[in-house]
Design a protein around this motif. Structure first.
Motif, PDB file in Angstrom:
ATOM      1  N   GLU A  18       0.856  -1.174   0.000  1.00 29.08           N
ATOM      2  CA  GLU A  18       0.000   0.000   0.000  1.00 29.08           C
ATOM      3  C   GLU A  18       0.895   1.227   0.000  1.00 29.08           C
ATOM      4  O   GLU A  18       1.885   1.265   0.729  1.00 29.08           O
ATOM      5  CB  GLU A  18      -0.905   0.017   1.235  1.00 29.08           C
ATOM      6  CG  GLU A  18      -2.043  -0.969   1.154  1.00 29.08           C
ATOM      7  CD  GLU A  18      -3.101  -0.732   2.229  1.00 29.08           C
ATOM      8  OE1 GLU A  18      -3.189   0.404   2.736  1.00 29.08           O
ATOM      9  OE2 GLU A  18      -3.810  -1.691   2.558  1.00 29.08           O
ATOM     10  N   ALA A  19       0.550   2.197  -0.817  1.00 33.18           N
ATOM     11  CA  ALA A  19       1.344   3.423  -0.871  1.00 33.18           C
ATOM     12  C   ALA A  19       0.385   4.615  -0.913  1.00 33.18           C
ATOM     13  O   ALA A  19       0.091   5.146  -1.990  1.00 33.18           O
ATOM     14  CB  ALA A  19       2.261   3.403  -2.091  1.00 33.18           C
ATOM     15  N   SER A  20      -0.091   5.002   0.257  1.00 33.88           N
ATOM     16  CA  SER A  20      -0.972   6.168   0.272  1.00 33.88           C
ATOM     17  C   SER A  20      -0.108   7.411   0.163  1.00 33.88           C
ATOM     18  O   SER A  20       0.954   7.498   0.778  1.00 33.88           O
ATOM     19  CB  SER A  20      -1.807   6.183   1.554  1.00 33.88           C
ATOM     20  OG  SER A  20      -0.968   6.348   2.660  1.00 33.88           O
ATOM     21  N   GLY A  21      -0.545   8.334  -0.663  1.00 32.68           N
ATOM     22  CA  GLY A  21       0.232   9.555  -0.881  1.00 32.68           C
ATOM     23  C   GLY A  21       1.198   9.427  -2.032  1.00 32.68           C
ATOM     24  O   GLY A  21       1.903  10.383  -2.353  1.00 32.68           O
ATOM     25  N   SER A  22       1.280   8.250  -2.653  1.00 36.35           N
ATOM     26  CA  SER A  22       2.242   8.075  -3.744  1.00 36.35           C
ATOM     27  C   SER A  22       1.670   8.525  -5.079  1.00 36.35           C
ATOM     28  O   SER A  22       2.410   8.633  -6.055  1.00 36.35           O
ATOM     29  CB  SER A  22       2.689   6.615  -3.826  1.00 36.35           C
ATOM     30  OG  SER A  22       1.671   5.836  -4.384  1.00 36.35           O
ATOM     31  N   VAL A  23       0.371   8.758  -5.141  1.00 34.49           N
ATOM     32  CA  VAL A  23      -0.201   9.317  -6.371  1.00 34.49           C
ATOM     33  C   VAL A  23      -0.042  10.828  -6.304  1.00 34.49           C
ATOM     34  O   VAL A  23      -0.515  11.472  -5.365  1.00 34.49           O
ATOM     35  CB  VAL A  23      -1.695   8.941  -6.520  1.00 34.49           C
ATOM     36  CG1 VAL A  23      -2.300   9.657  -7.728  1.00 34.49           C
ATOM     37  CG2 VAL A  23      -1.854   7.439  -6.667  1.00 34.49           C
ATOM     38  N   ILE A  24       0.676  11.364  -7.288  1.00 37.45           N
ATOM     39  CA  ILE A  24       0.924  12.803  -7.320  1.00 37.45           C
ATOM     40  C   ILE A  24      -0.130  13.461  -8.207  1.00 37.45           C
ATOM     41  O   ILE A  24      -0.253  13.129  -9.394  1.00 37.45           O
ATOM     42  CB  ILE A  24       2.338  13.106  -7.879  1.00 37.45           C
ATOM     43  CG1 ILE A  24       3.396  12.245  -7.176  1.00 37.45           C
ATOM     44  CG2 ILE A  24       2.641  14.599  -7.751  1.00 37.45           C
ATOM     45  CD1 ILE A  24       3.530  12.481  -5.703  1.00 37.45           C
ATOM     46  N   LEU A  25      -0.892  14.363  -7.632  1.00 34.77           N
ATOM     47  CA  LEU A  25      -1.933  15.075  -8.374  1.00 34.77           C
ATOM     48  C   LEU A  25      -1.428  16.477  -8.723  1.00 34.77           C
ATOM     49  O   LEU A  25      -0.877  17.176  -7.867  1.00 34.77           O
ATOM     50  CB  LEU A  25      -3.190  15.205  -7.512  1.00 34.77           C
ATOM     51  CG  LEU A  25      -4.158  14.029  -7.484  1.00 34.77           C
ATOM     52  CD1 LEU A  25      -5.257  14.294  -6.480  1.00 34.77           C
ATOM     53  CD2 LEU A  25      -4.729  13.785  -8.857  1.00 34.77           C
ATOM     54  N   ARG A  26      -1.592  16.900  -9.988  1.00 27.85           N
ATOM     55  CA  ARG A  26      -1.189  18.235 -10.417  1.00 27.85           C
ATOM     56  C   ARG A  26      -2.318  18.718 -11.314  1.00 27.85           C
ATOM     57  O   ARG A  26      -2.460  18.234 -12.423  1.00 27.85           O
ATOM     58  CB  ARG A  26       0.130  18.132 -11.184  1.00 27.85           C
ATOM     59  CG  ARG A  26       0.935  19.384 -11.319  1.00 27.85           C
ATOM     60  CD  ARG A  26       1.714  19.790 -10.076  1.00 27.85           C
ATOM     61  NE  ARG A  26       3.004  19.146  -9.962  1.00 27.85           N
ATOM     62  CZ  ARG A  26       3.489  18.698  -8.802  1.00 27.85           C
ATOM     63  NH1 ARG A  26       2.751  18.766  -7.710  1.00 27.85           N
ATOM     64  NH2 ARG A  26       4.667  18.151  -8.748  1.00 27.85           N
ATOM     65  N   ALA A  27      -3.140  19.628 -10.799  1.00 27.12           N
ATOM     66  CA  ALA A  27      -4.363  20.039 -11.510  1.00 27.12           C
ATOM     67  C   ALA A  27      -5.158  18.780 -11.850  1.00 27.12           C
ATOM     68  O   ALA A  27      -5.483  18.033 -10.939  1.00 27.12           O
ATOM     69  CB  ALA A  27      -4.018  20.853 -12.743  1.00 27.12           C
ATOM     70  N   ASN A  28      -5.389  18.526 -13.132  1.00 27.66           N
ATOM     71  CA  ASN A  28      -6.118  17.285 -13.421  1.00 27.66           C
ATOM     72  C   ASN A  28      -5.201  16.234 -14.067  1.00 27.66           C
ATOM     73  O   ASN A  28      -5.623  15.408 -14.843  1.00 27.66           O
ATOM     74  CB  ASN A  28      -7.356  17.558 -14.272  1.00 27.66           C
ATOM     75  CG  ASN A  28      -6.981  18.203 -15.594  1.00 27.66           C
ATOM     76  OD1 ASN A  28      -5.853  18.700 -15.733  1.00 27.66           O
ATOM     77  ND2 ASN A  28      -7.893  18.184 -16.535  1.00 27.66           N
ATOM     78  N   LEU A  29      -3.946  16.295 -13.703  1.00 29.09           N
ATOM     79  CA  LEU A  29      -2.984  15.264 -14.118  1.00 29.09           C
ATOM     80  C   LEU A  29      -2.557  14.479 -12.893  1.00 29.09           C
ATOM     81  O   LEU A  29      -2.506  15.017 -11.790  1.00 29.09           O
ATOM     82  CB  LEU A  29      -1.730  15.895 -14.734  1.00 29.09           C
ATOM     83  CG  LEU A  29      -1.901  16.855 -15.884  1.00 29.09           C
ATOM     84  CD1 LEU A  29      -0.530  17.371 -16.316  1.00 29.09           C
ATOM     85  CD2 LEU A  29      -2.608  16.185 -17.035  1.00 29.09           C
ATOM     86  N   PHE A  30      -2.234  13.224 -13.111  1.00 30.11           N
ATOM     87  CA  PHE A  30      -1.705  12.440 -11.980  1.00 30.11           C
ATOM     88  C   PHE A  30      -0.683  11.440 -12.483  1.00 30.11           C
ATOM     89  O   PHE A  30      -0.693  11.061 -13.661  1.00 30.11           O
ATOM     90  CB  PHE A  30      -2.826  11.725 -11.227  1.00 30.11           C
ATOM     91  CG  PHE A  30      -3.499  10.645 -12.018  1.00 30.11           C
ATOM     92  CD1 PHE A  30      -3.017   9.348 -12.008  1.00 30.11           C
ATOM     93  CD2 PHE A  30      -4.640  10.925 -12.769  1.00 30.11           C
ATOM     94  CE1 PHE A  30      -3.636   8.349 -12.729  1.00 30.11           C
ATOM     95  CE2 PHE A  30      -5.263   9.931 -13.502  1.00 30.11           C
ATOM     96  CZ  PHE A  30      -4.764   8.637 -13.480  1.00 30.11           C
ATOM     97  N   HIS A  31       0.204  11.025 -11.600  1.00 24.28           N
ATOM     98  CA  HIS A  31       1.114   9.918 -11.929  1.00 24.28           C
ATOM     99  C   HIS A  31       1.569   9.227 -10.655  1.00 24.28           C
ATOM    100  O   HIS A  31       1.522   9.802  -9.564  1.00 24.28           O
ATOM    101  CB  HIS A  31       2.312  10.404 -12.755  1.00 24.28           C
ATOM    102  CG  HIS A  31       3.262  11.279 -12.000  1.00 24.28           C
ATOM    103  ND1 HIS A  31       4.369  10.789 -11.361  1.00 24.28           N
ATOM    104  CD2 HIS A  31       3.260  12.605 -11.766  1.00 24.28           C
ATOM    105  CE1 HIS A  31       5.009  11.780 -10.773  1.00 24.28           C
ATOM    106  NE2 HIS A  31       4.361  12.899 -10.993  1.00 24.28           N
TER     107      HIS A  31
END
Lengths: 263, 304
Positions: free
Chosen positions: A172-185
């Motif tokens: 589990e990696a909470s916080g590992s999704v990087i959100l930038r406006a409506n982009l994510f990675h």
């Protein structure tokens, strides 16, 4: 290396997305991977896949409150959990519970802790989070198989997730999704002991604990080259493979003896 | 330096595996034991799945036994006739052992059974050998003889055969039975069985120590080849890459082991082996009684 390639692909795909998504569909998420096939070679010690995407919402004002959750599952197999107990001083496998096929690999990533994103029942319903995987004992398993107690299966379910986590196969990696406006990675970690097979993933676009949209993806892990040849031979032609390995061992024994004899 | 093992499905350090193979090979050449009783637990300890450790370890023993057996043949210290009699019993025992292995695996008790068999056999044999070799060393110092004659019941058995190299004229029944027992152990423990075979030859059959090691190595080649093949067919648990690395280390180690062994006298050799056997037994016994880190264990169908 993989990341650089992924970012180039990310830029290209975002351009495509921006152009294609002109007549904006309400609440949609799009996702792609840096790699769709992982090749296990002799130097394989694990890798990472870059997962990236974008989402659209018909309510752009509250965009910052959107959540992205990513779940990846490896091929599923039945798993037996055995419990040791002390019998006459030594530890013996006393009880065992076999569960319906469970993912051999499980990874969940999110932009913030899962329990902040959605309620437990919803997470459980969609199998989001290792503790909500909900292993089910195969039919015919009775409570007496697990030892006494009304919640007899509970410790076995917990042990399954715990042991898989220790093996590095449930993550589990909470916080590992990087959100930038409506982009994510985010990165999908593939450890060296990841089983071969087809991996299925889902990206959820969530808001206020509800799932707005979901998009599936998949990738393949397979052995290549000599590793693949050996693996296939061992499983498809074990009669031949067994002989080859023995012959090889014998030949090496002879060669070594001859080589070391020349002094 | 890491290398991926295709059947074990793990990434391992190649230098560490080479060293492991070399150390076990050295012991193999020195004592005439296959070394499997050390190699298998060490591989499992390193993280190799137990069925793969058992199946693959056997291949390393094949190679080091061949290398060692050739060295012994050159010195004329292999009793081929005795080897074939032991082997005949060994094949029968192996078939029975593999059936027992499959049965215990279905019950989920194979790990416990393997450990118990290891502790009991290694403990008893190590203890007996230590006791005997210490007595022999004492007797040598006093200038006496440590070895007695045959048991009386040995001579009452039928089907006698002459084993010239061993300077014996005995019934084939005791060697056949010893061979069978070793075959069962080879199948279950993933070992060549030398650690049972060598003491049995010395103390039960009363073979001269100098032919014991070579003859043991000779029959171990075939017992391990047979069992490796059965594991490859039944469990797809023989890792060719892992075997290759262990063998390369093992054959080199074995050659040096044979030379080192030739410099030691019989009783010292036996005392050293006894010490080693007792250490492994003690370690395994400790694991049986100590509380495990996690009481729960997973096994998955479809993997491995």
């Amino acid at each position: 290396m993989g990341t650089a390639r992924g970012i180039a692909a990310l830029a290209a795909s975002l351009l495509g997305v921006a152009l294609a998504a002109a007549p904006a569909r309400a609440d949609s998420v799009l996702v792609d991977l840096s790699e769709h096939a992982i090749a296990i070679t002799s130097s394989f010690t694990g890798t990472q896949i870059l997962c990236y995407g974008t989402f659209e919402s018909d309510d752009p004002i509250i965009t910052t409150r959107h959540d992205i959750v990513l779940v990846v599952r490896g091929p599923s197999y039945p798993i037996t959990v055995r419990k040791k107990e002390r019998v006459a001083g030594i530890f013996v496998n006393r009880h065992a519970v076999t569960f319906e096929p469970m993912p051999s690999y499980y990874f969940v990533a999110s932009n913030r802790p899962l329990l902040e994103i959605a309620s437990r029942p919803r997470l459980r319903r969609h199998g989001i989070g290792a503790e909500f995987l909900n292993p089910r004992p195969v039919s015919g398993t009775s409570v007496s198989d697990a030892g006494a107690g009304p919640l007899a299966f509970r410790p076995y379910e917990e042990a399954l997730v715990r042991r898989k986590s220790e093996e590095g196969l449930y993550m589990e990696a909470s916080g590992s999704v990087i959100l930038r406006a409506n982009l994510f990675h985010t990165q999908i970690p593939i450890p060296a002991n990841a089983p071969v097979g087809n991996y299925d993933g889902t990206v959820y676009l969530m808001q206020d604990g509800r799932i707005l949209d979901a998009q599936t993806f998949s990738f393949q892990i397979d052995k290549t080259g000599l590793e693949r040849t050996i693996y296939r031979l061992a499983h498809d032609l074990p009669y031949l493979y067994g002989l080859i390995v023995i012959a090889l061992a014998a030949a090496l024994g002879f060669v070594a003896n001859l080589a070391l004899r020349q002094r | 330096m890491q290398i991926y093992l295709p059947i074990a499905e793990m990434s391992a350090n190649i230098l560490l595996l080479l060293g492991l193979g070399g150390a076990v090979g050295f012991l193999s050449g020195m004592f005439g034991v296959g070394g499997g009783f050390l190699l298998t637990p060490l591989l499992i300890f390193y993280g190799v799945p137990p069925p793969v450790a058992v199946g693959t370890g056997l291949n390393q023993i094949i190679a080091s036994s061949i290398s060692g057996a050739i060295a012994h043949t050159r010195r004329g210290s292999v009793d081929f006739r005795m080897g074939f009699v032991l082997l005949a019993g060994g094949i029968v025992g192996s078939v029975f052992g593999i059936l027992l292995f499959d049965y215990l695996q279905r019950l989920g008790q194979i790990d416990l059974f393997i450990s118990l068999v290891y502790v009991v056999f290694l403990g008893v044999i190590g203890g007996l050998m230590m006791w005997e070799s210490v007595n022999a060393l004492r007797a040598e110092r006093r200038g006496g003889r440590g070895r007695g004659g045959h048991h009386a019941w040995f001579h009452a058995l039928p089907f006698k055969m002459r084993f010239r190299r061993s300077k014996l004229y005995i019934s084939v029944i005791p060697p056949l039975l010893i061979g069978m027992l070793v075959g069962v152990l080879a199948a279950i423990m993933g070992v060549g069985g030398g650690f049972v075979m060598v003491p049995a030859m010395i103390y039960l059959l009363r073979m001269p120590t100098n032919v014991v090691v070579g003859t043991s190595l000779f029959q171990i080649i075939f017992i391990t080849a047979f069992n490796s093949y059965m594991h490859a067919i039944n469990h797809q648990a023989v890792d060719g890459v892992l075997a290759l690395i262990l063998i390369v280390g093992g054959v080199v180690g074995a050659e040096f082991g044979v030379r080192a062994g030739a410099k030691l006298i019989g009783a010292q050799l036996r005392a050293l082996l006894a010490l080693l056997v007792l250490l492994v037994s003690g370690r395994l016994a400790f694991d049986l009684f100590a509380t495990p880190a996690d009481l729960y264990d997973l096994t998955s169908a479809g993997l491995g």
